[in-house]
Enzyme design. Sequence first.
Site, PDB file in Angstrom:
ATOM      1  N   LYS A 174      -7.497 -23.557 -13.634  1.00 58.90           N
ATOM      2  CA  LYS A 174      -7.267 -23.768 -15.078  1.00 58.90           C
ATOM      3  C   LYS A 174      -6.099 -22.903 -15.554  1.00 58.90           C
ATOM      4  O   LYS A 174      -5.660 -22.000 -14.841  1.00 58.90           O
ATOM      5  CB  LYS A 174      -8.543 -23.454 -15.859  1.00 58.90           C
ATOM      6  CG  LYS A 174      -9.041 -22.024 -15.750  1.00 58.90           C
ATOM      7  CD  LYS A 174     -10.487 -21.924 -16.218  1.00 58.90           C
ATOM      8  CE  LYS A 174     -11.117 -20.600 -15.905  1.00 58.90           C
ATOM      9  NZ  LYS A 174     -11.058 -19.617 -16.957  1.00 58.90           N
ATOM     10  N   ARG A 176     -22.265 -17.737 -23.753  1.00 61.55           N
ATOM     11  CA  ARG A 176     -21.173 -18.575 -24.257  1.00 61.55           C
ATOM     12  C   ARG A 176     -21.693 -20.005 -24.272  1.00 61.55           C
ATOM     13  O   ARG A 176     -22.725 -20.262 -24.889  1.00 61.55           O
ATOM     14  CB  ARG A 176     -19.925 -18.377 -23.372  1.00 61.55           C
ATOM     15  CG  ARG A 176     -18.644 -18.853 -23.979  1.00 61.55           C
ATOM     16  CD  ARG A 176     -17.414 -18.442 -23.167  1.00 61.55           C
ATOM     17  NE  ARG A 176     -17.430 -18.928 -21.797  1.00 61.55           N
ATOM     18  CZ  ARG A 176     -16.458 -18.706 -20.904  1.00 61.55           C
ATOM     19  NH1 ARG A 176     -15.395 -18.013 -21.249  1.00 61.55           N
ATOM     20  NH2 ARG A 176     -16.533 -19.179 -19.674  1.00 61.55           N
ATOM     21  N   TYR A 229      16.286  -3.506 -30.947  1.00 60.25           N
ATOM     22  CA  TYR A 229      15.795  -3.588 -32.334  1.00 60.25           C
ATOM     23  C   TYR A 229      15.053  -2.320 -32.751  1.00 60.25           C
ATOM     24  O   TYR A 229      14.200  -1.814 -32.014  1.00 60.25           O
ATOM     25  CB  TYR A 229      14.837  -4.770 -32.483  1.00 60.25           C
ATOM     26  CG  TYR A 229      15.500  -6.131 -32.428  1.00 60.25           C
ATOM     27  CD1 TYR A 229      16.510  -6.472 -33.324  1.00 60.25           C
ATOM     28  CD2 TYR A 229      15.099  -7.065 -31.494  1.00 60.25           C
ATOM     29  CE1 TYR A 229      17.091  -7.735 -33.277  1.00 60.25           C
ATOM     30  CE2 TYR A 229      15.678  -8.326 -31.441  1.00 60.25           C
ATOM     31  CZ  TYR A 229      16.678  -8.648 -32.334  1.00 60.25           C
ATOM     32  OH  TYR A 229      17.262  -9.885 -32.286  1.00 60.25           O
ATOM     33  N   MET A 248      12.939 -11.201 -27.680  1.00 50.14           N
ATOM     34  CA  MET A 248      12.451 -12.519 -27.280  1.00 50.14           C
ATOM     35  C   MET A 248      13.011 -12.944 -25.925  1.00 50.14           C
ATOM     36  O   MET A 248      12.290 -13.482 -25.079  1.00 50.14           O
ATOM     37  CB  MET A 248      12.814 -13.564 -28.338  1.00 50.14           C
ATOM     38  CG  MET A 248      12.195 -14.925 -28.070  1.00 50.14           C
ATOM     39  SD  MET A 248      12.688 -16.168 -29.265  1.00 50.14           S
ATOM     40  CE  MET A 248      11.864 -15.606 -30.736  1.00 50.14           C
TER      41      MET A 248
HETATM   42  C1  LIG Z   1     -16.945 -21.348 -15.573  1.00 49.84           C
HETATM   43  C2  LIG Z   1     -16.012 -20.520 -14.758  1.00 49.84           C
HETATM   44  N1  LIG Z   1     -16.193 -20.454 -13.423  1.00 49.84           N
HETATM   45  C3  LIG Z   1     -15.390 -19.714 -12.639  1.00 49.84           C
HETATM   46  C4  LIG Z   1     -14.340 -18.990 -13.170  1.00 49.84           C
HETATM   47  C5  LIG Z   1     -13.472 -18.156 -12.253  1.00 49.84           C
HETATM   48  O1  LIG Z   1     -13.588 -16.793 -12.565  1.00 49.84           O
HETATM   49  P1  LIG Z   1     -12.753 -15.689 -11.744  1.00 49.84           P
HETATM   50  O2  LIG Z   1     -11.337 -15.929 -12.077  1.00 49.84           O
HETATM   51  O3  LIG Z   1     -13.255 -14.393 -12.288  1.00 49.84           O
HETATM   52  O4  LIG Z   1     -13.052 -15.903 -10.316  1.00 49.84           O
HETATM   53  C6  LIG Z   1     -14.124 -19.034 -14.543  1.00 49.84           C
HETATM   54  C7  LIG Z   1     -13.033 -18.246 -15.121  1.00 49.84           C
HETATM   55  O5  LIG Z   1     -13.083 -17.692 -16.152  1.00 49.84           O
HETATM   56  C8  LIG Z   1     -14.977 -19.814 -15.359  1.00 49.84           C
HETATM   57  O6  LIG Z   1     -14.800 -19.895 -16.680  1.00 49.84           O
END
Ligand SMILES: Cc1ncc(COP(=O)(O)O)c(C=O)c1O
Length: 386
Positions: A39, A137, A266, A314
């Site tokens: 992700k 969460r 700056y 920047m």
């Molecule tokens: C649901 C879930 N699983 C696994 C992970 C992977 O976590 P990590 O990067 O600490 O291994 C995350 C990351 O935040 C997550 O949100």
Amino acid sequence: MNTSAAHLTRATIHLDRLTRNLRLLQAEAGAAEVWPVIKANAYGHGAVAIARHLAGLGCRTLCVAHADEARVLREAGIEATLLVLSATLPEQAGALVAARVEPAVCTLETAAALDRAARQAGTVVPVHLKVDTGMGRTGIRPEAVEAFLAVCRDLSAIRVRGVMSHFPRADETDKDYSLAQVERFRGVVAIARRHGVEVAHLANSAGVLDLPGSHLDAVRPGIALYGLRPSAEIANPRVNDLLPVLEWKSRITFLKEVPADAGLSYGHTFRTARPTLVATIPAGYGDGLSRRLSSNLEVLVGGVRCPLVGRVTMDMSLVDVTALRGRVALGDEVVLIGRQGGEVVSADAMAERLGTINYEVVTCIGARVPRVVAPPAASSAADALD
Ligand SMILES: Cc1ncc(COP(=O)(O)O)c(C=O)c1O
């Protein structure tokens, strides 16, 4: 995502190190399948290149946070199973079905919307029920699992293939909370199995490394795959064998001698204490180099630690390279994260200066910084796969 090599500030991605980290984590995970978490643009490393490489290594399932991340991977031709980890709204059901993902579900509204969208598309969508066993969460409460699964049984165009949960504290030395969570999740898994659920998954990187009882059918490591430690409290010594996949480097585009007592950048928050040789690099907060690093970071030039001086702007930042007078030139490499000569500047060190974690440092490297895959030979012999 900018993948051109035109910008002089670049993130170099060492895929051979990713291979090594994956193998290390797979060895720790034993029989559990590794489902890499890619992700947020693979934690800033470039999701498409990382996904392609991991799929090529045999990873059958990859985890993203959002439907749109999955869409981008599908458009790039990634055919692996894509698990969408975050909660989604019913209105996103069509996009999730179109991207052929396996979404996490934690509301009956989204489950029903997915069922409708899947039926319209003439397909059945595998989903993963997300249970909050202690993260605090998203996810339904463990005691709601039985009833949720009973309702899902009547939604014939979705199939609850998995049950999942997440650790909030597995990276801490004291594992009591996490061990209790594993037990709670095992109770959930027993219920889920009675409803035909096939896969149970809980472990993040810290879980893979330090909580073997959490491995179950699959594990979802993120940060460790990129060669970074989840925290300084990981007990497993193999964490020391992880190799950072990303290096962040720039080049000197301007060099100037300035006298003592000159104000730099700056606000003139920095004044030279002596005649100073100042190098400019084309990296600023527009590239993800936080302004809070102003006069608050050491970078590498010619294998020597040199301080950032004055405000990070920047597009540009200034480096005091007086120590290299006569040995530094326009075009020379400046390392923000990585290795040069015998010195290393790490994402952890940058995170410490910022009062944050390595996750945020690499994830925040800006979109205009090209992610350039290093040729395998660019890795040093010390990094060779064993
Ligand atoms: C649901 C879930 N699983 C696994 C992970 C992977 O976590 P990590 O990067 O600490 O291994 C995350 C990351 O935040 C997550 O949100």
